[in-house]
Design an enzyme around this catalytic site. Structure first.
Site, PDB file in Angstrom:
ATOM      1  N   GLN A  11      -4.978  -1.755   9.491  1.00 47.27           N
ATOM      2  CA  GLN A  11      -4.893  -3.075   8.875  1.00 47.27           C
ATOM      3  C   GLN A  11      -5.501  -4.133   9.799  1.00 47.27           C
ATOM      4  O   GLN A  11      -5.190  -4.195  10.990  1.00 47.27           O
ATOM      5  CB  GLN A  11      -3.417  -3.404   8.585  1.00 47.27           C
ATOM      6  CG  GLN A  11      -3.188  -4.701   7.841  1.00 47.27           C
ATOM      7  CD  GLN A  11      -3.693  -4.669   6.403  1.00 47.27           C
ATOM      8  OE1 GLN A  11      -3.726  -3.628   5.763  1.00 47.27           O
ATOM      9  NE2 GLN A  11      -4.090  -5.814   5.893  1.00 47.27           N
TER      10      GLN A  11
ATOM     11  N   ASP B 276     -11.501   2.647   3.906  1.00 47.26           N
ATOM     12  CA  ASP B 276     -11.845   1.221   3.814  1.00 47.26           C
ATOM     13  C   ASP B 276     -13.353   1.014   3.687  1.00 47.26           C
ATOM     14  O   ASP B 276     -13.800  -0.071   3.294  1.00 47.26           O
ATOM     15  CB  ASP B 276     -11.402   0.493   5.094  1.00 47.26           C
ATOM     16  CG  ASP B 276     -10.098  -0.261   4.955  1.00 47.26           C
ATOM     17  OD1 ASP B 276      -9.797  -0.729   3.842  1.00 47.26           O
ATOM     18  OD2 ASP B 276      -9.401  -0.392   5.975  1.00 47.26           O
TER      19      ASP B 276
ATOM     20  N   LYS C 125       0.838  -1.204   0.000  1.00 45.23           N
ATOM     21  CA  LYS C 125       0.000   0.000   0.000  1.00 45.23           C
ATOM     22  C   LYS C 125       0.872   1.252   0.000  1.00 45.23           C
ATOM     23  O   LYS C 125       0.604   2.200  -0.744  1.00 45.23           O
ATOM     24  CB  LYS C 125      -0.938  -0.011   1.219  1.00 45.23           C
ATOM     25  CG  LYS C 125      -2.080  -1.001   1.071  1.00 45.23           C
ATOM     26  CD  LYS C 125      -2.836  -1.266   2.363  1.00 45.23           C
ATOM     27  CE  LYS C 125      -3.853  -2.394   2.126  1.00 45.23           C
ATOM     28  NZ  LYS C 125      -4.512  -2.867   3.354  1.00 45.23           N
TER      29      LYS C 125
END
Ligand code: GUN
Length: 298
Positions: A99, A122, A55
């Protein structure tokens, strides 16, 4: 029947990332700052380390500032929540990604709830899940949005198509079903308790498999000509010629490719889309934070 068309997610994601790079450069011109994504990794899960590194690299390549926060597995809930609140207030940070999975003892729902919904790139916050459910603008989870992009690119209009989504997770299955419904498909959500799953899948013009079970969907479950999107990334046990273990999807690719009209491979299908959409969501967040209209064509 001819072999299915391979839907090249890698190529589509590369194109999307190039367009994001152009838009991020224009954003820098207009605002004198780059869009910014904060990525928080707690603990030392090997797969998560790889994702977080990927990422950060993708951000830099697209002209998006990446702020990495690696915290030890011993981090307390209070420490993690304090960091999230600091990132919520930081004007350089447009998107926040924590994460998952978090180490044992940390409450994922509480951490997601602490993220400012307008930085929740997200799309995991209940506010964004709610916005998607009622048709308001918000952040949509990256993997299902990437799947929808591939489907629209390949099929065009999805109106009236029979879609079967296998899997009902909050991250993929449920938002995928909503996106397909919004695109006027007729949607069935199948899962581990579905009766006669092969028969249900055989009705589908569009199959999205997101169960996390290697090669579960067999070739004879697929309606001839159907479009198959395989979200699974499963590593098989090591063998002599594949000492790291082969990566396979949730669909038995070889069998399915003999029946389907089009299919995403694993790797190189849905996987590359997830990070590209994360960059897209971050760019959209940055425009909103700067009071600029949403970038077009992304
Ligand atoms: N872990 C695996 N995939 C994801 C993702 O898309 N977002 C976050 N935050 N964690 C993940």
């Amino acid at each position: 029947m001819a072999q299915a068309v391979r839907i090249d997610g890698k190529a589509f994601a590369d194109g999307l990332r190039a367009r994001i790079g152009v838009a991020a450069a224009a954003f820098l011109q207009q605002t004198a700052r780059r869009p910014g994504l904060a990525v928080v990794l707690v603990g030392d899960d090997a797969a998560s380390q790889v994702y977080v590194g990927a990422k950060a690299k993708a951000c830099e390549e697209a002209g998006i500032a990446s702020f990495e926060h690696r915290l030890p597995a011993t981090t307390s809930s209070a420490e993690l929540l304090t960091l999230v609140e600091r990132l919520n207030r930081d004007p350089e940070v447009d998107g926040i990604l924590v994460q998952l999975p978090l180490p044992q003892g940390l409450d994922e729902q509480a951490v997601i709830a602490a993220i400012d919904p307008d930085k929740d790139v997200d799309g995991f916050h209940v506010i964004n899940a709610g916005r998607l459910a009622v048709g308001q603008t918000g952040f949509v989870p990256c993997t299902p949005l990437g799947c929808l992009m591939l489907l629209k690119d390949h099929l065009g209009d999805l109106s009236g198509q029979e879609a079967v989504v296998i899997g009902r997770s909050n991250i993929v299955g449920k938002p995928m079903a909503q996106l397909l419904t919004d695109a006027n498909a007729t949607v069935t959500i199948a899962h581990s308790r579905t009766k006669n799953l092969p028969e249900v899948v055989r009705r589908a013009d569009i199959v999205v498999a997101a169960v996390g079970r290697p090669e579960m969907v067999r070739g004879d479950w697929i309606k001839p000509g159907a479009t198959v999107i395989d979200v699974g990334i499963n590593r098989l046990p090591p063998t002599d010629d594949k000492p790291k273990g082969r990566l396979v999807g949730d669909v038995a690719f070889g069998e399915a490719a003999e029946v389907a009209g089009a299919i995403t491979p694993v790797p190189g299908g849905v996987g590359p889309m997830t990070i590209a959409v994360l960059l897209r969501n971050t760019l959209v967040a940055a425009h909103a934070h700067a009071g600029l209209p949403a970038p077009e064509g992304l």
